[in-house]
Design an enzyme around this catalytic site. Structure first.
Site: not given
Length: 384
Positions: A90, A112, A368
């Protein structure tokens, strides 16, 4: 259209576009123009590259999973986004968008989050760049991701619980977009995945392409299969971008209860036309997944396009398979990955040695994120 190029008019085939209230059309247009200019500006790119290197810890390594490879009869390589600052991929997207927001004169970030990793990354970038941050998060996700809520608040962000609907990522996204409408002149909506109205799918994928570009340079030879988990799909989009013009199979792995590509149909959700889970009346259906980051009823429109033309494949795994996969990776390689990432691992475990993934295959798998955030969920609901 060249695969994974800038989309024409925000469209990936019949998917994508910009379906937003009239009040947001100028903001989306301005954002598209600003990102296009920034992405072509060497000064902006150099600043982002520098932050990714000295702050986020890029390049992340490509780790051979030697023990699992021997057990499964394949050659498995792990792209280690779990080792990036804040614990997931991210940060790649967030640093780029936060720099863009500052360049545009915005002072506030609105985001969000589901699993909390995007929220943590947003709070981190806001602290670094002197911006304020408001993060919307479903109440259900707040309960199962308490560690990340504390991290966001420690970094100075305001976390807003969302109690509507399923109280998960879909509802958090709804509220974040409403907040953006009410403060569009001062705030930047820092969307965490490759969904939403144009330019978000293109912008987020572009910022995540660093994953695939690095992996392509790091892997000894083009792998037979490139695999990543998919909710909205930003880590997969960034990974696939590095290999879409090669011979590698591209496999995205969805949660069975959130399999928009596998079980959905075309519809508009959160400003873009894509594949969406729907009920018998055509309303957006609730998704379910043990992984908060995949508990989403849609998929990024570029994924929908890649699936529709057969360039990428999308498979599903169950929650039980995910838990087994997370544990097996931990005990075989000493790596505790996020529940989201474990979806990709679960597919490899199931497919290895079958016609879907024959013995001797080479596989590149993007991890991830790391699993610290999921230990409470696992300790409370799963026996060791």
């Amino acid at each position: 259209m060249t695969l994974m190029a800038e989309p024409s008019a925000g469209r990936f085939g019949s998917f994508g576009g910009r379906y937003v209230p009239e009040s947001l059309v100028p903001a989306c247009s301005a954002l598209a123009a600003a990102f296009g200019a920034a992405w072509s500006d060497k000064t902006f790119r150099d600043e982002l590259d520098s932050l990714l290197a000295v702050y986020a810890g890029r390049p992340t390594p490509l780790t051979p999973a030697a023990n699992l490879s021997a057990q499964l009869g394949i050659s498995l390589w792990l792209k280690r986004e779990d080792l990036a600052h804040t614990g997931s991929h991210k940060i790649n997207n967030v640093l780029g968008q936060a720099l863009l927001a500052r360049r545009m004169g915005r002072t506030r970030l609105i985001a969000e989050t589901g699993a909390g990793q995007h929220g943590v990354a947003t709070a981190t970038a806001a602290a670094l760049l002197g911006l304020s941050a408001t993060v919307f998060m479903g109440s259900r996700d707040i309960e199962r991701q308490r560690l990340n809520v504390f991290r966001m608040e420690m970094l100075g962000a305001t976390v807003v619980p969302v109690t509507s609907g399923s109280q998960t990522l879909k509802d958090a996204t709804n509220e974040a977009m409403r907040a953006w409408v009410s403060d569009v002149d001062n705030a930047h909506f820092l969307l965490g995945s490759v969904g939403g109205p144009h330019p978000y799918p293109w912008m987020v994928r572009s910022l995540q392409t660093v994953i695939g570009s690095e992996a392509r340079a790091q892997v000894p030879a083009t792998p037979d299969v490139v695999v990543a988990c998919v909710g909205g799909g930003s880590n997969a989009a960034g990974t696939f971008a590095g290999f879409v013009e090669t011979s590698a199979r591209l496999v995205g792995v969805e949660a069975t209860g959130g399999a928009a590509m596998t079980s959905g149909s075309p519809a508009v959700v959160h400003g873009a036309r894509s594949m969406v889970l729907q009920d018998e009346e055509g309303q957006v259906a609730e998704a379910t997944s043990i992984a908060a980051g995949l508990d989403y009823p849609g998929i990024g429109p570029e994924h929908a396009y890649l699936g529709s033309i057969g360039r990428a494949e999308y498979r599903t795994v169950t929650d039980d398979e995910v838990v087994v996969a997370l544990r097996r990776l931990a005990r075989s390689e000493g790596i505790i990955c996020a529940l989201e990432s474990a979806h990709a691992v679960a597919w490899v475990l199931r497919a290895a040695g079958t016609a879907d993934l024959p013995a001797g295959s080479s596989v590149l798998l993007t991890l991830s994120g790391r699993g610290d955030k999921d230990m409470v969920t696992l300790s409370e609901g799963v026996a060791a």
